[in-house]
Design an enzyme around this catalytic site. Structure first.
Site, PDB file in Angstrom:
ATOM      1  N   HIS A 178       0.743  -1.120   0.007  1.00 38.57           N
ATOM      2  CA  HIS A 178       0.014   0.018  -0.052  1.00 38.57           C
ATOM      3  C   HIS A 178       0.820   1.117  -0.066  1.00 38.57           C
ATOM      4  O   HIS A 178       1.613   1.661   0.935  1.00 38.57           O
ATOM      5  CB  HIS A 178      -0.908  -0.133   1.100  1.00 38.57           C
ATOM      6  CG  HIS A 178      -1.959   0.829   1.103  1.00 38.57           C
ATOM      7  ND1 HIS A 178      -2.262   1.977   0.448  1.00 38.57           N
ATOM      8  CD2 HIS A 178      -3.463   0.722   1.309  1.00 38.57           C
ATOM      9  CE1 HIS A 178      -3.453   2.744   0.631  1.00 38.57           C
ATOM     10  NE2 HIS A 178      -4.183   1.570   0.979  1.00 38.57           N
ATOM     11  N   GLU A 216     -12.199  -0.472   3.077  1.00 44.93           N
ATOM     12  CA  GLU A 216     -11.450   0.490   2.989  1.00 44.93           C
ATOM     13  C   GLU A 216     -12.228   1.839   3.574  1.00 44.93           C
ATOM     14  O   GLU A 216     -12.034   2.892   3.151  1.00 44.93           O
ATOM     15  CB  GLU A 216     -10.379   1.052   2.035  1.00 44.93           C
ATOM     16  CG  GLU A 216      -9.389   1.934   2.343  1.00 44.93           C
ATOM     17  CD  GLU A 216      -8.352   2.160   1.065  1.00 44.93           C
ATOM     18  OE1 GLU A 216      -8.603   1.701   0.080  1.00 44.93           O
ATOM     19  OE2 GLU A 216      -7.231   2.577   1.474  1.00 44.93           O
TER      20      GLU A 216
END
Lengths: 341, 341
Positions: free
Chosen positions: A178, A284
Site C-alpha cells: 500500500h 477501506e
C-alpha cells in the site's frame, strides 16, 4: 463472521494531525520539533472517534472485525528522514493498538513501517517487532514507493526488501502492499497512485521469481488488485511470453486481492476471474470514497452489498468474508480462537 | 466494416532498428550519428513485413482497416534530445505513411510526435502538420510521460500541452494517450507502465476542467482505459467528492476507451459499464501479448471474438466496430467516404 481486512484510522482526533504538522515544521526548524510526549489523546477521544464513525458503519453493515492500520495517505514516508518516519510510525501504530484494546472485539491492528526513501528497509524491523510482539499486530502495510510517486526504490523482487520478508516469514504475517500520498503532481493519490501501485507491485512479482525464495510470503494487493483482474488475460499472456508458469502456480499461492472495488460490475468481474481462495473482504472504510452512489442510493464503499449480490454460493462467500483471512493471517486466527471464535 | 483503431508498426524491417541503434550510439559519439538518407527500406520489404503479419491476421479475423502508428515502445522519447526525437519521429511516421500508400484499403496512418523530456510540446507542431497535411494522418499518439516512467512532465490538464490541443482542435483530430518504453525499473513497460498511464491520464482529466477550455478535444485512452472501467464506481465517487459533474457529463464527451482487453470478462465489464458510444474496437495487434490463450485456444489479442461474444446487440456492435471511429476521427470518415464507403 465478517472480517474487513482493510481499514485505516482515517478519523483520528485532530491532535494527531496538529502534532504531525509541528513535526513537519520541525524538519526545517529543529526548534519547533515536538516531543512524542507532547501528543495527548485520551481514551475517551479515541472511543468517540471510532464509535461514531467506523464502528457505527460496521454495525450498520453487519461487519464484525476490522484489521486496522494507520491512515495510508498520512504515512507520507517521503517527508523527512528515518528519524521523522520512526517517530511518526510509532505514534500511529500505538494509536491503532489502543483502539484495538478499547474495542477488542471489533479491531485488530496492522502496522505501518517507518520507511524512508533511500534507507535500508532493515531499519523498519524494530518497529515491526514491537508491533507484533507487544501490540499484537497481525500484518504490516508495506509501501513499495516511499518516495510518494517518484518510484526510485528497487522493485519488490529486489534483495533490498528481503530483511522485511525474512521477518514476515518468521512471524508468518502477510503484508498489504500500500502506497501513501503522492507528492508527484501527475498522480492523484487515491485515483491514480494507489491503483497504479497495485498493478505495478503485481507485475514486479510476475516478472520475478521472488516466491521461489520465499514460498510462504504473502502479499495482499488492495483496491481489488488495481488493474490486474480487469486485465487478467493480458497478465496471463505476459506470463506466457516471459516463460513463467501459469499465474495460478506462479503467483496465486502468494498474492491475494481485496474487495475494495466500489461498484457491482467490478466485484462481479473480480469474483468471476480470480479464484475465490484469493479474494478477501474489505471496504477501506472510511476512506477515499465516502459518498452515496446516486445510482444505488447506498455508500460506494459498502462493499458487502456487492459481495451479497455476486453470483457466488454461501461457501464461497464464507471464504471471502472469513475463511481466507483466517488462513492468511494466522495471528488473527489465533486471536479469534483464543476468544472462542 | 470493422476498424481497428489501435495498431502499431511492430514488424518494421530490421534496418529500422539498426538505424535507431546507430542513432542512439551517435548521441554519445557524434561521429557515429547516421544520416536519415542512410536508411533504405524498399516497398517490397514494407509489403513483406505487413502481408505476413498484420494483414494476414486482419484477414483471418475479418478486420478491414487499421489506424496504424509507429511502434509505441520504440518511440522512447526519453532517449536523446529534440533533435534525436525529431529525426526518429519523421522516419517512423514516413514508414507508416508508406504502408498506408501500399495498402490504402487496409491502413490509414496516425502520427507519433517528436516529444522530448522538458521540451515545449509546441516543437512537435511541424511534424504534426506534415503528417496531417501531407501524409493524411487521422490522429496522433500523445505521450503524457516523455521521460519513460519518471513522470516529470506536467499533467495533461496543464497549459504546457495546450499548443498540441489547439492544433488538434484546428484539424479536428483525436489523440490516443499512449506512453512508450519504461526506463524505470519499477515499471514493466506493457504490464504496468501502459496501464498506469491510462489510469493516470484519466484521473488528470477528472480532477481538471480541461474540456471546458477545449470542448471538442478528444482523447482515446487505450488498453481498455487501464484500471478505469473496473473501478468506475471509485471514479464516479471521486468525481462526486471533488464536486465535479457526473462523469458522463464531465468527461465522456471527450474521453473514449479502446477494446484492448485480452479476455472475455474484461470486455464484458467494459461494455457493461462504459456507454457504447465511448468504446472503439482495437486489438493492438501485433503487440504486447502475441500468444494463444490456453484457456480458449485463440490468440489473446483476437479481441473481435470477445466483442462478438459480448451481450450487446448488432447496432451496439456496429458503433464499436465502425460508427464511433467514423464519428471521432472525421478525417478517417472523409477518407472512407472519398472511396465510396
Amino acid at each position: 463472521m465478517i472480517i474487513d481486512i482493510h481499514g485505516h484510522y482515517t478519523t483520528a482526533p485532530k491532535a494527531l494531525e496538529t502534532w504531525r504538522k509541528r513535526q513537519i515544521a520541525g524538519i526545517t526548524n529543529p526548534a519547533e520539533m515536538p516531543r512524542v510526549s507532547e501528543l495527548h489523546i485520551s481514551d475517551d477521544e479515541l472511543r468517540e472517534s471510532i464509535e461514531g464513525n467506523q464502528l457505527r458503519l460496521m454495525r450498520e453493515r453487519g461487519l464484525d472485525l476490522t484489521i486496522f492500520s494507520p491512515r495510508a495517505s498520512f504515512m507520507a514516508h517521503h517527508i523527512g528522514d528515518l528519524h521523522v518516519s520512526s517517530a511518526w510510525a510509532a505514534i500511529c501504530n500505538e494509536l491503532c493498538y489502543r483502539v484495538s484494546e478499547l474495542f477488542p472485539d471489533h479491531f485488530i491492528p496492522a502496522a505501518m513501517l517507518p520507511q524512508s526513501p533511500g534507507v535500508d528497509p532493515a531499519t523498519c524491523i524494530p518497529e515491526l517487532v514491537k508491533c507484533v510482539e507487544e501490540f499484537g499486530n497481525v500484518a504490516i502495510n508495506l509501501n513499495p514507493d516511499p518516495s510518494g510517486g517518484h518510484w526510485n526504490s528497487p522493485p519488490l523482487s529486489d534483495r533490498h526488501w528481503y530483511p522485511i520478508y525474512e521477518k514476515m516469514v518468521e512471524y508468518d504475517i502477510p503484508a498489504m502492499i500500500h502506497v501513501s500520498t503522492s507528492c508527484n503532481p501527475c498522480f492523484h493519490t487515491t485515483g491514480a497512485h494507489y491503483l497504479n501501485a497495485d498493478t505495478t507491485a503485481f507485475m514486479q512479482c510476475l516478472t520475478s521469481d521472488l516466491f521461489n525464495d520465499f514460498p510462504t510470503l504473502r502479499f495482499i494487493i488492495p483496491h481489488g488488485g488495481g488493474a490486474v483482474p480487469y486485465h487478467w488475460g493480458r497478465f496471463r499472456g505476459l506470463a506466457q511470453e516471459l516463460k513463467k508458469p501459469l499465474l495460478k502456480d506462479h503467483l496465486l499461492h502468494n498474492i491475494f486481492f481485496d474487495t475494495c472495488v466500489y461498484h457491482q460490475p467490478g466485484i462481479d468481474l473480480l469474483t468471476r476471474v480470480i479464484p475465490l481462495d484469493n479474494i478477501l473482504f474489505a471496504s477501506e472504510m472510511i476512506g477515499a470514497v465516502r459518498g452515496i452512489d446516486p445510482e444505488t442510493g447506498h455508500y460506494f464503499d459498502d462493499t458487502r452489498r456487492y459481495i451479497e449480490a455476486a453470483h457466488i454460493g454461501p461457501q464461497e462467500r464464507h471464504k471471502i468474508y472469513e475463511a481466507n483471512a483466517r488462513r492468511l493471517y494466522p495471528r488473527l486466527d489465533a486471536a479469534l480462537k483464543a476468544k472462542g471464535h
